[in-house]
Design a protein around this motif. Structure first.
Motif, mmCIF file in Angstrom:
data_model
loop_
_atom_site.group_PDB
_atom_site.id
_atom_site.type_symbol
_atom_site.label_atom_id
_atom_site.label_comp_id
_atom_site.label_asym_id
_atom_site.label_seq_id
_atom_site.Cartn_x
_atom_site.Cartn_y
_atom_site.Cartn_z
ATOM 1 N N SER A 174 3.175 -3.768 -8.942
ATOM 2 C CA SER A 174 2.890 -5.826 -9.292
ATOM 3 C C SER A 174 4.802 -6.274 -9.137
ATOM 4 C CB SER A 174 2.800 -5.462 -11.011
ATOM 5 O OG SER A 174 1.181 -4.560 -11.656
ATOM 6 N N ILE A 175 5.191 -4.985 -8.672
ATOM 7 C CA ILE A 175 7.236 -5.386 -8.571
ATOM 8 C C ILE A 175 6.535 -6.505 -7.385
ATOM 9 C CG2 ILE A 175 8.949 -4.837 -7.721
ATOM 10 C CD1 ILE A 175 8.400 -2.127 -9.115
ATOM 11 N N LEU A 176 5.616 -5.956 -6.107
ATOM 12 C CA LEU A 176 5.761 -6.288 -5.067
ATOM 13 C C LEU A 176 4.156 -7.517 -4.977
ATOM 14 C CD1 LEU A 176 5.977 -3.680 -2.365
ATOM 15 C CD2 LEU A 176 7.912 -5.828 -3.245
ATOM 16 N N SER A 177 3.409 -7.007 -5.367
ATOM 17 C CA SER A 177 2.370 -8.091 -5.461
ATOM 18 C C SER A 177 2.430 -9.108 -6.159
ATOM 19 C CB SER A 177 0.763 -7.387 -6.103
ATOM 20 O OG SER A 177 1.212 -7.003 -7.286
ATOM 21 N N SER A 178 2.933 -9.631 -7.597
ATOM 22 C CA SER A 178 3.371 -10.451 -8.040
ATOM 23 C C SER A 178 3.731 -11.194 -6.732
ATOM 24 C CB SER A 178 3.985 -10.136 -8.949
ATOM 25 O OG SER A 178 4.428 -11.644 -9.665
ATOM 26 N N PRO A 179 4.816 -11.470 -6.131
ATOM 27 C CA PRO A 179 5.642 -13.037 -5.233
ATOM 28 C C PRO A 179 4.192 -12.659 -4.297
ATOM 29 C CG PRO A 179 6.412 -10.302 -4.978
ATOM 30 C CD PRO A 179 5.938 -10.307 -6.306
ATOM 31 N N VAL A 180 3.983 -11.363 -3.769
ATOM 32 C CA VAL A 180 3.082 -11.648 -2.177
ATOM 33 C C VAL A 180 2.106 -12.559 -2.465
ATOM 34 C CG1 VAL A 180 1.383 -10.757 -0.874
ATOM 35 C CG2 VAL A 180 3.666 -9.673 -1.370
ATOM 36 N N GLU A 181 1.224 -12.775 -3.910
ATOM 37 C CA GLU A 181 0.108 -13.253 -3.990
ATOM 38 C C GLU A 181 0.028 -14.771 -4.676
ATOM 39 O OE1 GLU A 181 -2.895 -11.917 -6.670
ATOM 40 O OE2 GLU A 181 -2.981 -9.948 -5.176
ATOM 41 N N LEU A 182 1.418 -14.768 -5.024
ATOM 42 C CA LEU A 182 2.098 -15.890 -5.260
ATOM 43 C C LEU A 182 1.783 -17.415 -4.277
ATOM 44 C CD1 LEU A 182 4.378 -16.847 -8.298
ATOM 45 C CD2 LEU A 182 4.814 -17.867 -5.656
ATOM 46 N N ASN A 202 0.370 -1.050 0.030
ATOM 47 C CA ASN A 202 0.354 -0.294 -0.234
ATOM 48 C C ASN A 202 0.896 1.069 0.128
ATOM 49 O OD1 ASN A 202 -2.767 -1.164 -0.012
ATOM 50 N ND2 ASN A 202 -2.721 -1.085 1.924
ATOM 51 N N ALA A 203 2.210 1.345 0.471
ATOM 52 C CA ALA A 203 2.733 2.779 0.883
ATOM 53 C C ALA A 203 3.614 2.280 -0.457
ATOM 54 C CB ALA A 203 4.216 2.370 1.786
ATOM 55 N N LEU A 204 3.421 0.871 -1.389
ATOM 56 C CA LEU A 204 4.429 2.352 -3.379
ATOM 57 C C LEU A 204 3.170 2.449 -4.045
ATOM 58 C CD1 LEU A 204 6.362 1.046 -4.817
ATOM 59 C CD2 LEU A 204 5.726 -1.567 -5.403
ATOM 60 N N LEU A 205 1.935 1.599 -3.073
ATOM 61 C CA LEU A 205 0.738 1.524 -4.669
ATOM 62 C C LEU A 205 0.215 3.250 -4.248
ATOM 63 C CD1 LEU A 205 -1.666 1.147 -6.404
ATOM 64 C CD2 LEU A 205 -2.544 0.303 -4.066
ATOM 65 N N PHE A 206 0.267 3.397 -3.341
ATOM 66 C CA PHE A 206 0.178 5.615 -2.895
ATOM 67 C C PHE A 206 1.083 6.257 -3.260
ATOM 68 C CE2 PHE A 206 -3.973 2.982 -0.893
ATOM 69 C CZ PHE A 206 -4.186 3.992 -1.495
ATOM 70 N N THR A 207 2.319 5.807 -2.725
ATOM 71 C CA THR A 207 3.341 6.778 -3.781
ATOM 72 C C THR A 207 2.988 6.645 -4.855
ATOM 73 O OG1 THR A 207 4.596 6.038 -1.742
ATOM 74 C CG2 THR A 207 5.337 6.960 -3.312
ATOM 75 N N ALA A 208 3.028 5.863 -5.322
ATOM 76 C CA ALA A 208 3.149 5.532 -7.173
ATOM 77 C C ALA A 208 2.227 6.496 -7.659
ATOM 78 C CB ALA A 208 3.159 3.945 -7.397
ATOM 79 N N PHE A 209 1.034 6.176 -7.012
ATOM 80 C CA PHE A 209 -0.138 6.879 -6.960
ATOM 81 C C PHE A 209 -0.135 8.408 -7.291
ATOM 82 C CE2 PHE A 209 -4.508 8.750 -7.004
ATOM 83 C CZ PHE A 209 -5.049 8.452 -8.016
ATOM 84 N N GLN A 210 0.791 9.247 -6.420
ATOM 85 C CA GLN A 210 0.702 10.309 -5.617
ATOM 86 C C GLN A 210 1.856 11.302 -7.138
ATOM 87 O OE1 GLN A 210 -1.412 12.304 -4.243
ATOM 88 N NE2 GLN A 210 -2.409 10.701 -3.108
#
Length: 282
Positions: free
Chosen positions: A93-101, A55-63
């Motif tokens: 996706s850099i973080l969500s891909s391995p976390v979800e795998l 979430n830190a990466l997602l919201f930072t990337a969005f801003q």
């Protein structure tokens, strides 16, 4: 923690062979009956460890994407918000891909009670992670399905932020000015977040089914481009699902996913907005 049981129902619905379950409620009742209620929390360690960073990466990337698209202080249009959300999703996706795998592989461990009413132990997250890394490495193991994750995250987070901003705009328009003078009330933020969560999944769900199948499988993925979904391994998996299970397979597990999205996205967006407002004031 609130959303994990419904996420387990979703994943098991997606990866089950045709005819295994009669629907989401059948997945839920059979999982609890055979493995106990804690089985619904299988795989929770992976997102629990990674969700703060995600979430830190997602919201930072969005801003950052918003500033890139419109360097001025002028409010962004809805298409611009969607574009910023799409960029943020790709980065996430850099973080969500391995976390979800790892989460999916934990959730797929279906065990049953023996004659003594004891449930066989599933592998722990550390064991699953070690097995994936030692057997397949990073590229073909830990990051397996990265590009299909990108394909899912781009429309998902375009919908995520678009739904949130559209709902917020509607509340600002129709609520009395005295109600919104100091920002939207918490209930309005929560409802807006829920709208974002629902639109998130409606925008990407078939790709999520494909991603779950790919990340759970162990066979080598075809390389290169090809097919309507650009990447060969994604197109071939989609074709296989359609050929063997029909178009309905791409929507299996959607109902528990949408139910889960309502409280999860409401909490995420509301917390972000309240913390951001508090930091702006300090």
């Amino acid at each position: 923690m609130v959303g994990q049981p419904l996420d387990t129902v979703k994943v098991r619905s997606q990866i089950a062979s045709p005819g295994t379950y009669r629907g989401p409620m059948d997945v839920l009742t059979r999982t609890v009956s055979a493995e106990g209620i804690l089985a619904l929390y299988k795989g929770m360690a992976s997102p629990l460890i990674g969700i703060a960073a995600q979430n830190a990466l997602l919201f930072t990337a969005f801003q950052s994407a918003k500033r890139l698209i419109s360097p001025s202080t002028q409010a962004l249009s809805i298409p611009q918000i969607a574009a910023a959300g799409a960029i943020a999703g790709g980065v996430n996706s850099i973080l969500s891909s391995p976390v979800e795998l790892f989460k999916i592989r934990m959730q797929a461990q279906i065990t049953s009670r023996n004659s003594n009413s004891e449930v066989a132990k599933s592998k722990k997250l550390s064991a699953v992670a070690k097995e994936v890394y030692s057997t397949y490495g990073v590229k073909n193991g830990v990051m397996r399905g990265f590009w299909v994750t990108v394909m899912r995250e781009v429309p998902a987070y375009a919908g995520f932020y678009t739904g949130f901003e559209l709902a917020k705009g509607g509340f600002r328009t129709y609520l009395p000015s005295e109600t919104t003078r100091n920002g939207l009330p918490v209930w309005a933020l929560m409802l807006s977040g829920s709208c974002g969560g629902i639109l998130n999944w409606l925008a990407c769900y078939p790709l999520d089914v494909i991603k779950s199948r790919i990340q759970l499988s162990d066979h080598p993925l075809p390389r290169g481009l090809g097919g309507p979904l650009v990447l060969k391994y994604v197109s071939e998996e989609a074709s296989k699902i359609y050929r063997t299970e029909g178009a309905r397979a791409f929507l299996v597990g959607l109902s528990p996913t949408l139910l889960r999205a309502i409280p999860a996205a409401a909490a995420t967006f509301t917390t972000f907005e309240l913390v951001k407002a508090a930091l702006d004031e300090s």
